[in-house]
Design a protein around this motif. Structure first.
Motif, mmCIF file in Angstrom:
data_model
loop_
_atom_site.group_PDB
_atom_site.id
_atom_site.type_symbol
_atom_site.label_atom_id
_atom_site.label_comp_id
_atom_site.label_asym_id
_atom_site.label_seq_id
_atom_site.Cartn_x
_atom_site.Cartn_y
_atom_site.Cartn_z
ATOM 1 N N ALA A 75 0.838 -1.204 0.000
ATOM 2 C CA ALA A 75 0.000 0.000 0.000
ATOM 3 C C ALA A 75 0.870 1.251 0.000
ATOM 4 C CB ALA A 75 -0.926 -0.005 1.208
ATOM 5 N N LEU A 78 2.258 2.011 -3.424
ATOM 6 C CA LEU A 78 1.279 2.664 -4.301
ATOM 7 C C LEU A 78 1.140 4.151 -3.984
ATOM 8 C CD1 LEU A 78 -1.634 0.100 -4.567
ATOM 9 C CD2 LEU A 78 -0.202 0.944 -6.416
ATOM 10 N N MET A 79 1.232 4.496 -2.682
ATOM 11 C CA MET A 79 1.116 5.912 -2.298
ATOM 12 C C MET A 79 2.230 6.736 -2.932
ATOM 13 S SD MET A 79 0.238 5.777 1.708
ATOM 14 C CE MET A 79 -1.131 4.797 2.310
ATOM 15 N N ASP A 82 1.177 7.905 -6.242
ATOM 16 C CA ASP A 82 -0.252 8.196 -6.268
ATOM 17 C C ASP A 82 -0.533 9.478 -7.054
ATOM 18 O OD1 ASP A 82 -2.861 7.301 -4.662
ATOM 19 O OD2 ASP A 82 -2.850 9.476 -4.938
ATOM 20 N N THR A 83 -1.526 9.412 -7.954
ATOM 21 C CA THR A 83 -1.803 10.564 -8.808
ATOM 22 C C THR A 83 -2.306 11.761 -7.998
ATOM 23 O OG1 THR A 83 -3.953 9.558 -9.201
ATOM 24 C CG2 THR A 83 -2.298 9.270 -10.909
ATOM 25 N N VAL A 128 1.716 8.152 4.711
ATOM 26 C CA VAL A 128 1.875 9.206 3.701
ATOM 27 C C VAL A 128 3.087 10.074 4.061
ATOM 28 C CG1 VAL A 128 0.799 11.193 2.589
ATOM 29 C CG2 VAL A 128 -0.601 9.215 3.204
ATOM 30 N N ALA B 16 -7.443 -0.439 2.947
ATOM 31 C CA ALA B 16 -6.413 -1.444 3.179
ATOM 32 C C ALA B 16 -6.098 -2.236 1.907
ATOM 33 C CB ALA B 16 -6.843 -2.369 4.313
ATOM 34 N N ALA B 20 -5.726 -1.274 -2.245
ATOM 35 C CA ALA B 20 -4.448 -1.387 -2.941
ATOM 36 C C ALA B 20 -4.615 -2.235 -4.205
ATOM 37 C CB ALA B 20 -3.398 -1.994 -2.013
ATOM 38 N N GLU B 24 -4.334 -0.655 -8.050
ATOM 39 C CA GLU B 24 -3.330 -1.201 -8.951
ATOM 40 C C GLU B 24 -3.997 -1.677 -10.259
ATOM 41 O OE1 GLU B 24 -0.584 -3.886 -7.037
ATOM 42 O OE2 GLU B 24 0.945 -2.826 -8.224
ATOM 43 N N ASP B 47 -10.006 9.814 -9.144
ATOM 44 C CA ASP B 47 -9.175 8.924 -9.948
ATOM 45 C C ASP B 47 -9.155 7.535 -9.284
ATOM 46 O OD1 ASP B 47 -7.189 7.549 -11.198
ATOM 47 O OD2 ASP B 47 -5.691 9.150 -11.076
ATOM 48 N N SER B 49 -7.337 5.014 -9.863
ATOM 49 C CA SER B 49 -6.028 4.376 -9.687
ATOM 50 C C SER B 49 -5.247 5.007 -8.535
ATOM 51 C CB SER B 49 -5.209 4.498 -10.980
ATOM 52 O OG SER B 49 -4.837 5.851 -11.175
ATOM 53 N N SER B 50 -5.858 5.983 -7.831
ATOM 54 C CA SER B 50 -5.173 6.630 -6.714
ATOM 55 C C SER B 50 -5.629 6.000 -5.409
ATOM 56 C CB SER B 50 -5.477 8.129 -6.706
ATOM 57 O OG SER B 50 -5.279 8.661 -5.407
ATOM 58 N N ILE B 51 -4.711 5.308 -4.729
ATOM 59 C CA ILE B 51 -5.079 4.641 -3.467
ATOM 60 C C ILE B 51 -5.515 5.671 -2.421
ATOM 61 C CG2 ILE B 51 -2.672 4.542 -2.641
ATOM 62 C CD1 ILE B 51 -3.475 1.875 -1.283
ATOM 63 N N LEU B 52 -4.879 6.845 -2.468
ATOM 64 C CA LEU B 52 -5.235 7.877 -1.473
ATOM 65 C C LEU B 52 -6.646 8.405 -1.746
ATOM 66 C CD1 LEU B 52 -1.794 9.673 -1.331
ATOM 67 C CD2 LEU B 52 -2.805 8.242 0.439
#
Lengths: 561, 92
Positions: A75, A78-79, A82-83, A128, B16, B20, B24, B47, B49-52
């Protein structure tokens, strides 16, 4: 041969090469602009490249990790690319902000957003910030923060370690811990003992050692030596042999003449309890229940708590489990219980005192304990932390009775509780000395401060005297109510002998230390332990108390403890 | 613009590990996919594809979300992502 003296906090003699923990990443100055000659497009491209590099590095680490650690790393990876994070940063760069400052601010606002959502999202807020620091490190071309990754085991040297660092510490890769700061009760010391790693803290100057330097670490004597000699090489080899012998506790703590001193474990949850039972702990002397509550924004339900408590009780059927009620506040804040704006949190509303300001939480915790006890075979004892007066002890006992708990007790951490132990023990069934806080309060010395390390040791004759007074209070009360020790002091084999001599009835410690404490305890009679206790009490200083006792326990030198 | 609705099946919601895995997958489909809670305006879509972004969306188990995408392969991409959302990823 250069030697750095420090404070030994976890025994062991080892030779290895140094790896320095990178310094934390400093904040890029507010208002930092793009350097002259750098366009916004170039800066954005540079940021993306750095973010991709961080992503790839974290992703590679995730592939070699397993379980929870793997999921968190995936995770976090990926952050990094992150876009949302990168678009926010790119907007700031387009307005002329430097790439480092832009990612710093973008990370801060995303982290704050997650924090405000609470629950699981709030827990990810720090991830983050970690990603942001890694990207800034990449942009600066300096090592990423956190424990260095290396293919061969090393001796980790740091200014001090935070709880977050120790969570990612791989005991297969780290041979020993050495810190320039920190005290004997610091997180570094606690984690080293729980992992069974040799450790020295407050060794000023070690953070200047170059990576790759070969050193000898003596975690009992508290010293680090550069370019070890033959005698030190032999000592490290002897320790390697002894360490395997000191890993097994037979499960019956006693002196040479058969005076029984049950050796119990300190645990934080079901997993710890199962591990402690596997190491033959004779029960649990301290179950820290706040681990069920930490990182929570709201109070867990009675049923949820009961299930967590039962997982510990179930590891010790028929054995004693001493549970400490919620000890929030000071270094363990909880949003629904403690006030983060207190000017002096160690002396604030913490431990049992949170019942003054937020009544109900303790009452429900006691209900949960009673519920868990009903379905378990453990012998459950319950104690309140930070009790200062007999009146508080009486109130806690009445709350326990109301919940159906039959064996209430108190922690003795505040010097006033040690001084009035007789009247406190009239109200409750037992006392347990929390030597970490008792030392901090008796010496008025913050546990985490390196410069106060010499004050902050339970070898201080004043602290030993408070232990002795608590035992005397129990005798004066007339019912031989048990007085145990559940602080880090119990894990020091020499101090364990002194505490036994002072009349302490049980010793509770990190399960890794059980075997070493048992091995030393069985070499002395109760009368000898009492002599050593007298000797320590008569010492003019902590240093002499420790030296005098250690001199008379030759087994320590033989075992390298 | 092609769109699909999906009901979150993962026990922990779209947080969580499920978040993810989904982020992805959304990043790998080759078209830009957005996600919004059902009933929210299209302008507020995030978006996928943005995990946040997924975490700030805060979708729990049983919540209904709208996925949107445009361009070549949008329909196939949306179908595969709906399938992922409607699988309990915590169980795997």
């Amino acid at each position: 041969m250069q030697t750095f003296p420090g404070v030994g906090v976890s025994p062991g003699r080892i030779i290895g090469t140094v790896r320095q923990m990178p310094k934390p990443i400093s904040e890029p100055p507010a208002g930092e602009q793009l350097a002259g000659g750098t366009s916004a497009e170039e800066a954005t491209a540079g940021l993306k490249a750095a973010a991709t590099a961080v992503h790839d590095e974290l992703k590679a680490r995730a592939e070699t990790a397993s379980g929870d650690g793997k999921a968190v790393l995936e995770a976090t990876a990926l952050m990094a690319k992150d876009t949302m994070l990168l678009k926010n940063a790119a907007k700031l760069i387009a307005r002329g902000t430097s790439a480092q400052r832009a990612i710093w601010e973008a990370g801060a606002s995303v982290s704050e957003m997650l924090h405000n959502l609470g629950g699981y999202m709030a827990e990810r807020a720090t991830d983050v910030l970690d990603v942001r620091a890694r990207i800034v490190a990449e942009l600066r071309g300096v090592p990423a923060p956190g424990i260095p990754s290396a293919s061969t085991p090393f001796i980790l040297v740091a200014e001090d370690l935070a709880p977050a660092d120790t969570a990612t510490l791989d005991p297969e890769k780290v041979l020993a811990l050495v810190t320039a700061g920190g005290g004997p009760q610091s997180h570094t010391a606690i984690i080293a003992r729980s992992l069974g790693l040799p450790a020295v803290v407050a060794a000023a100057g070690v953070d200047e050692l170059a990576d790759g330097t070969e050193v000898f670490v003596d975690g009992a004597a508290g010293s680090i030596t550069v370019d070890p000699d033959d005698a030190q090489r032999a000592a490290a080899e002897a320790w390697a042999t002894n360490a395997s012998l000191l890993a097994v506790f037979e499960g019956n703590g006693a002196t040479a003449d058969g005076h029984l001193v049950p050796l119990l474990a300190n645990v934080g949850g079901g997993k710890d309890a199962v591990a402690a039972a596997g190491l033959n702990a004779q029960g649990v002397g301290l179950f820290r229940t706040e681990f069920c509550f930490l990182e929570r924004d709201t109070e867990p339900s009675v049923e949820e708590q009961a299930a967590a408590y039962k997982s510990v009780f179930d590891a010790f059927p028929g054995k004693k489990v001493v549970l400490r009620t919620l000890d929030a506040g000071a270094d363990k804040p909880l949003p629904f219980l403690t006030d983060a704006t207190e000017p002096n949190p160690a002396l604030g509303v913490r431990g049992y005192r949170t019942d003054f300001t937020t009544p109900g939480v303790l009452e429900r915790q006691l209900q949960a304990i009673a519920l868990a006890e009903k379905d378990s075979e453990a012998d459950v004892w319950v104690m309140a932390p930070m009790i200062s007066t007999a009146e508080e002890a009486a109130h806690f006992a009445s709350m326990c009775t109301a919940a159906g708990i039959t064996n209430p007790g108190v922690m003795v951490e505040v010097p006033s509780a040690a001084l009035t132990a007789e009247s406190i023990l009239r109200e409750v069934g037992f006392a347990s000395l929390g030597t970490n806080d008792l030392t901090q309060y008796a010496m008025a010395a913050d546990r985490q401060l390196g410069p106060l390390a010499n004050l902050n040791t339970p070898w201080q004759p004043a602290v030993l005297r408070l232990v002795g007074l608590t035992v005397e209070g129990s005798r004066a009360e007339g019912h031989n109510k048990p007085v145990g020790v559940c602080g880090e002091a119990a894990a020091d084999p020499a101090l364990a002998v002194v505490l036994t001599g002072l009349g302490v009835t049980t010793l509770s410690m990190t399960a890794r230390s059980l075997a070493a404490v048992a091995a030393v305890l069985k070499t002395v009679t109760l009368a000898e332990a009492q002599q050593l206790a007298k000797l320590a009490l008569s010492a003019p200083s902590a240093t002499e108390a420790k030296a005098w006792v250690r001199e008379r326990l030759p087994v320590l030198e033989e075992l390298g403890l | 613009m092609p769109e699909r609705i999906a009901t979150i099946a993962s026990r922990s919601g779209l947080h969580a590990r499920p978040a993810a895995l989904f982020a992805e997958a959304a990043g790998d489909v080759g078209v830009e996919v957005t996600i919004a809670m059902q009933g929210d305006p299209e302008d507020d879509a995030l978006d996928a594809s943005s995990i946040l972004s997924l975490m700030t969306l805060g979708a729990a188990k049983g919540d209904v979300v709208v996925l949107r995408a445009e361009g070549d392969g949008a329909d196939a991409a949306l179908d595969s992502l709906v399938k992922l959302l409607e699988t309990d990823l915590d169980a795997e």
